[in-house]
Motif scaffolding. Sequence first.
Motif, mmCIF file in Angstrom:
data_model
loop_
_atom_site.group_PDB
_atom_site.id
_atom_site.type_symbol
_atom_site.label_atom_id
_atom_site.label_comp_id
_atom_site.label_asym_id
_atom_site.label_seq_id
_atom_site.Cartn_x
_atom_site.Cartn_y
_atom_site.Cartn_z
ATOM 1 N N ILE A 111 -7.530 -15.049 1.020
ATOM 2 C CA ILE A 111 -6.340 -14.297 1.309
ATOM 3 C C ILE A 111 -6.700 -12.763 1.498
ATOM 4 C CG2 ILE A 111 -4.206 -13.578 0.517
ATOM 5 C CD1 ILE A 111 -4.020 -16.311 -0.915
ATOM 6 N N GLY A 112 -7.495 -12.379 0.730
ATOM 7 C CA GLY A 112 -8.212 -10.778 0.838
ATOM 8 C C GLY A 112 -9.082 -10.665 1.974
ATOM 9 N N GLU A 113 -9.755 -11.518 2.325
ATOM 10 C CA GLU A 113 -10.889 -11.194 3.263
ATOM 11 C C GLU A 113 -10.693 -11.829 4.775
ATOM 12 O OE1 GLU A 113 -14.700 -11.841 1.548
ATOM 13 O OE2 GLU A 113 -14.124 -10.551 -0.167
ATOM 14 N N HIS A 114 -10.155 -13.061 4.645
ATOM 15 C CA HIS A 114 -10.025 -13.838 5.766
ATOM 16 C C HIS A 114 -8.516 -14.490 5.866
ATOM 17 C CE1 HIS A 114 -14.162 -13.513 6.233
ATOM 18 N NE2 HIS A 114 -14.173 -14.109 5.072
ATOM 19 N N ALA A 130 0.117 -12.818 7.744
ATOM 20 C CA ALA A 130 0.136 -11.249 7.761
ATOM 21 C C ALA A 130 0.937 -10.716 6.537
ATOM 22 C CB ALA A 130 0.204 -10.525 8.981
ATOM 23 N N GLN A 131 1.897 -11.313 6.492
ATOM 24 C CA GLN A 131 2.698 -11.012 5.184
ATOM 25 C C GLN A 131 2.300 -11.166 4.045
ATOM 26 O OE1 GLN A 131 6.264 -13.420 4.255
ATOM 27 N NE2 GLN A 131 7.559 -11.507 3.969
ATOM 28 N N ILE A 132 1.776 -12.402 3.903
ATOM 29 C CA ILE A 132 1.059 -12.822 2.755
ATOM 30 C C ILE A 132 -0.169 -11.453 2.354
ATOM 31 C CG2 ILE A 132 -0.598 -14.322 1.601
ATOM 32 C CD1 ILE A 132 1.515 -16.714 3.095
ATOM 33 N N ALA A 133 -1.005 -11.599 3.357
ATOM 34 C CA ALA A 133 -2.153 -10.629 3.431
ATOM 35 C C ALA A 133 -1.727 -9.283 2.878
ATOM 36 C CB ALA A 133 -2.921 -10.765 4.574
ATOM 37 N N GLN A 134 -0.770 -8.668 3.528
ATOM 38 C CA GLN A 134 -0.368 -7.363 3.238
ATOM 39 C C GLN A 134 0.116 -7.370 1.801
ATOM 40 O OE1 GLN A 134 2.669 -5.970 5.743
ATOM 41 N NE2 GLN A 134 3.106 -4.116 4.301
ATOM 42 N N SER A 135 1.022 -8.206 1.285
ATOM 43 C CA SER A 135 1.480 -8.085 0.111
ATOM 44 C C SER A 135 0.392 -8.419 -0.908
ATOM 45 C CB SER A 135 2.401 -9.367 -0.340
ATOM 46 O OG SER A 135 3.032 -9.431 -1.506
ATOM 47 N N PHE A 136 -0.600 -9.314 -0.841
ATOM 48 C CA PHE A 136 -1.708 -9.319 -1.937
ATOM 49 C C PHE A 136 -2.654 -8.312 -1.694
ATOM 50 C CE2 PHE A 136 -6.082 -10.388 -2.498
ATOM 51 C CZ PHE A 136 -6.060 -11.418 -3.488
ATOM 52 N N GLN A 137 -2.709 -7.238 -0.759
ATOM 53 C CA GLN A 137 -3.653 -6.238 -0.595
ATOM 54 C C GLN A 137 -2.766 -5.117 -1.486
ATOM 55 O OE1 GLN A 137 -6.518 -5.431 0.204
ATOM 56 N NE2 GLN A 137 -7.102 -7.480 1.318
ATOM 57 N N GLU A 138 -1.433 -5.098 -1.245
ATOM 58 C CA GLU A 138 -0.790 -4.153 -2.257
ATOM 59 C C GLU A 138 -0.808 -4.247 -3.623
ATOM 60 O OE1 GLU A 138 3.332 -4.408 -0.575
ATOM 61 O OE2 GLU A 138 2.869 -3.376 1.046
ATOM 62 N N GLN A 139 -0.695 -5.452 -3.832
ATOM 63 C CA GLN A 139 -1.017 -5.638 -5.434
ATOM 64 C C GLN A 139 -2.157 -5.430 -5.950
ATOM 65 O OE1 GLN A 139 0.973 -7.300 -8.022
ATOM 66 N NE2 GLN A 139 2.663 -6.840 -6.526
ATOM 67 N N TYR A 140 -3.267 -5.964 -4.973
ATOM 68 C CA TYR A 140 -5.039 -5.585 -5.390
ATOM 69 C C TYR A 140 -4.990 -4.051 -5.564
ATOM 70 C CZ TYR A 140 -9.828 -5.576 -5.181
ATOM 71 O OH TYR A 140 -11.163 -5.258 -5.789
ATOM 72 N N SER A 141 -4.310 -3.289 -4.490
ATOM 73 C CA SER A 141 -4.778 -1.784 -4.383
ATOM 74 C C SER A 141 -3.985 -1.154 -5.808
ATOM 75 C CB SER A 141 -3.972 -1.175 -2.881
ATOM 76 O OG SER A 141 -4.058 0.142 -3.137
ATOM 77 N N THR A 142 -2.947 -1.597 -5.866
ATOM 78 C CA THR A 142 -1.938 -0.969 -7.276
ATOM 79 C C THR A 142 -2.936 -1.091 -8.345
ATOM 80 O OG1 THR A 142 0.261 -1.431 -6.136
ATOM 81 C CG2 THR A 142 -0.193 -0.850 -8.584
ATOM 82 N N ARG A 143 -3.317 -2.151 -8.617
ATOM 83 C CA ARG A 143 -4.254 -2.680 -9.727
ATOM 84 C C ARG A 143 -5.562 -1.723 -9.660
ATOM 85 N NH1 ARG A 143 -3.119 -9.189 -10.848
ATOM 86 N NH2 ARG A 143 -0.899 -8.724 -10.909
#
Length: 732
Positions: A111-114, A130-143
């Motif tokens: 999910i994060g890289e591919h 793309a929606q899943i990837a963006q949401s995952f990155q937002e969560q990861y970035s916030t943390r």
Amino acid sequence: MEELRATIGETMFRNEENGYTVLTCRAGRENVTVVGVMPEVAAGEQAVFQGSWVTHPQYGKQFKASQCEILTPSTLLGIERYLSSGLIKGIGAATARLIIQEFGKDALTVIGEHPERLTDIAGIGKKRAAQIAQSFQEQYSTRQVMVFLQSYGVSPSLAVKISKVYGNAAQDKIRANPYCMVEDIEGVGFLTADRIALSMGIAPDSPERLSAGLIYALQEAASSAGHTYLPTGELLQTAARLLRVQSELLETHLTSLLLSRKLRSHVVEDAEGVFLPQMWQAESEIARRLRELQAAAQTVMSGTVSAQIRSFEKNNGIRFSDTQRKAISMAVQQGLLVITGGPGTGKTTIINCILSLLDKESVLLAAPTGRAAKRMSEATGHEASTLHRLLEYGGEDGHFTRDEENPLDCTCLIVDEMSMVDVFLMRAFLRAVPQGTRLILVGDADQLPSVGAGNVLGDILKSGAVPSIRLTEIFRQAESSLIVRNAHAINRGEMPVLNQKGGNFFFERRPFGEDAARDIVELCGTRLPHFLKSFEPVRDIQVLSPTKKGACGVLALNGLLQAALNPPSPKKKEIGYGDKIFRQGDKVMHIKNNYQLEWEDAKGTEGQGVFNGDMGTVLAVDAEEKELTVLFDDDRTAVYEYAMLEELELAYCLSVHKSQGSEFNCVVMPAVGGPPMLLTRNLFYTALTRAKQLVVLVGREDAVAAMVNNNHIARRYTALAARLSELPELTL
């Protein structure tokens, strides 16, 4: 600081604005409650919390987390629970199961890289992937941002705010220039940014640091001391001490800030002063608008004013002094007037006479606080409102809908308690006053100046550019009040008369602070209500303290008075917030402007906005929903969610500054000594003029004498008087 490793269970409560969260977790074989500000978490995730164990008076043992590190799930079950938690948009329980079946323990890496590989799963197209990837990155970035910022000592709540503003670019932006946060993010001050910057290895003499330090020195001067500018030399010295550099090193950077218009300079009283742009603009605009009002106002009133004043005297059984009569005549015959005077000089009676003479005009009455407006209404029989309500505030930034494009509909405005009005409120008010309006400003120039920046009333009087009149004679009905006579004596530097038989001004000798505090609690709880049967302890008696700390400071006395006047009871619900407990029946004060807080008044009218200094009573507590309802003194009710309780304080004891604009039937005040910079004559005078029927001082005679003799008035660097004097008198 203790460490707790736990598995996240259920999120019992979360405030999306500041990240405050209440979790149930599993630590070993024990179920525990964890509270604190943290990123959004999912059931099944592993976390490491830093903090301490506390015992909440209502909810029992809890782990209060100051830091939170969310560990990446490593087991298939943990990964599936995380994906199906709802944190990642586009993934539900069924989709999470399919992803685990397809990618196993590599699911998060995919999910994060591919994320394009997600399209291998039936039902997931390119858009959803793309929606899943963006949401995952937002969560990861916030943390990641929270971990990054907490390593530099940034509080979790502030880390959440920073992450929301900067998003994925937060770390890069902060590493490039930590001082950008001072301008971009409310709540990030220079000291926080500077700590991060120095920890990152940014040079102490870097241009970004020195420029930010100069701006911060001016901001701090405004917020802590009310200055609207600082003389150039004082600014350089203040910033040099703050930054621990030579003042000569700052001169070039100050010049650069002035050239770029990030700061403004102007000569005030033969010395160059440096302003924050917003301060310069506010004082300049106030001066211009006052001059315009003065030129455009209707200055002549029809009819014989003297005869009308005599008629008012006859109908009310009073006789005005020559100065009072002159004040009334000036008010109705000129377009702009300032009336100032101490207690008992007849300001309210003069306003009533002015209203009777202007009965054909459309008159609006206003004051800075709800209590002052309510008192004005009761004294005049005319409706008065707070300046904020008059200007119809609203929106996230406290925007006023009344301005030059949508002015107030009136021919005359009377504003009381002008000493409390700061430069920004005055500017907003004047923007809404149409040219040709008669404007009468009333206040006591000898009281403490506004809590906010500026010295509006004092500067207007000092300039001599606006017609004004000072009332000095004590009105006949007030002559019998020892409170009034003592207030004027103190203002002249004379000792007050204490314990006069039949008087209303008393002193109780208690040489030690702890004894004085106990005596104050007894006075409020039993002795004064017994002495004056009509007194209700919480409603009618107000303790005022010159200091926040110490045995007789605001904090200590509030705790003692709450325990005595509103003790715990099975019949009274309560809620804890930090080290504060709010109980049904508590006397409280709102301490921060909140433009979004909704309220409803007794007539069913709804609105928004509760402001610093608004006082009320805790009407109800909903412990289950973690909410409490406050009934304010102007009959509005507002519901506070749990995270908003930081905006409330107990108000059994107030600081003298917080009491401005209010009157109380009885004032009790400790006089036990303290810092000379705080215990001044005008603070003492301001405190005593809050009382209507009774004053009781508790402490030492030498402490009373010290306040009377301490005529130190901390200078405020303000430029409104100079701006008014510089502008020519306009003729339209």
